[in-house]
Scaffold this motif. Structure first.
Motif, PDB file in Angstrom:
ATOM      1  N   ARG A   1       0.834  -1.219   0.000  1.00 44.19           N
ATOM      2  CA  ARG A   1       0.000   0.000   0.000  1.00 44.19           C
ATOM      3  C   ARG A   1       0.860   1.257   0.000  1.00 44.19           C
TER       4      ARG A   1
ATOM      5  N   GLN B   1       2.354   1.803  -3.449  1.00 40.19           N
ATOM      6  CA  GLN B   1       1.371   2.336  -4.390  1.00 40.19           C
ATOM      7  C   GLN B   1       1.172   3.836  -4.172  1.00 40.19           C
TER       8      GLN B   1
ATOM      9  N   GLU C   1       2.089   6.546  -7.039  1.00 42.69           N
ATOM     10  CA  GLU C   1       1.028   7.407  -7.565  1.00 42.69           C
ATOM     11  C   GLU C   1       1.257   8.882  -7.249  1.00 42.69           C
TER      12      GLU C   1
ATOM     13  N   LEU D   1       1.756  -5.223 -13.113  1.00 37.55           N
ATOM     14  CA  LEU D   1       2.579  -5.427 -11.932  1.00 37.55           C
ATOM     15  C   LEU D   1       3.250  -6.787 -12.043  1.00 37.55           C
TER      16      LEU D   1
ATOM     17  N   TRP E   1      -2.897  -4.206  -3.882  1.00 38.91           N
ATOM     18  CA  TRP E   1      -2.810  -3.114  -4.856  1.00 38.91           C
ATOM     19  C   TRP E   1      -4.228  -2.792  -5.306  1.00 38.91           C
TER      20      TRP E   1
ATOM     21  N   HIS F   1      -5.497  -3.626 -12.560  1.00 39.75           N
ATOM     22  CA  HIS F   1      -4.114  -3.966 -12.871  1.00 39.75           C
ATOM     23  C   HIS F   1      -4.056  -5.404 -13.377  1.00 39.75           C
TER      24      HIS F   1
END
Length: 133
Positions: A6, A9, A13, A26, A40, A44
């Motif tokens: 997390r 990510q 981002e 990924l 995630w 994706h």
């Protein structure tokens, strides 16, 4: 490990603003596939392979066999590993695709930085999330 996924990510981002029509691929090792796949968020595609370079080899396979240069005008590679240098150089030369590399500044290969059109710096310290033994 879930917290690390997390946090990664969020850090990614912060510098790479994904759009709704982006294709996100990924890759991870086979022992991480459940955590990465579930933690995630958002759409994706998940690839995995065993071995030390398993995740890198999966991404290389996508770059080299899925006509990326014909399908996209831009590629953002989130890695600092020099193993991608030849693949992104070929893509840029043969298709004119713009390649951006996003990586932690201390973990990006010099050759990879030179091959990319641009480089973004991700602020993320994976060791900050290591669990105590």
């Amino acid at each position: 490990m879930a917290t690390q996924v997390r946090a990664a990510q969020i850090a990614i981002e912060a510098v790479v603003s994904p759009r709704l029509d982006d294709q996100l691929v990924l890759a991870c090792g086979r022992f991480s596939v459940d955590i990465v796949g579930f933690e995630w968020t958002g759409p994706h595609r998940l690839k995995f392979r065993s071995g030390i370079d398993g995740a890198d080899l999966e991404l290389l396979d996508v770059l080299e066999s899925e006509r990326v240069g014909e399908r996209f005008a831009e590629l953002v590679l989130v890695s600092g590993d020099g193993i991608f240098t030849d693949a992104i150089s070929r893509l840029a030369m043969t298709s004119g695709i713009d390649v951006t590399v996003a990586s932690r500044p201390d973990a990006c290969s010099r050759r990879l930085r030179m091959a990319a059109k641009s480089v973004l710096h991700i602020e993320f310290d994976p060791s900050a999330f290591m669990e105590a033994a």
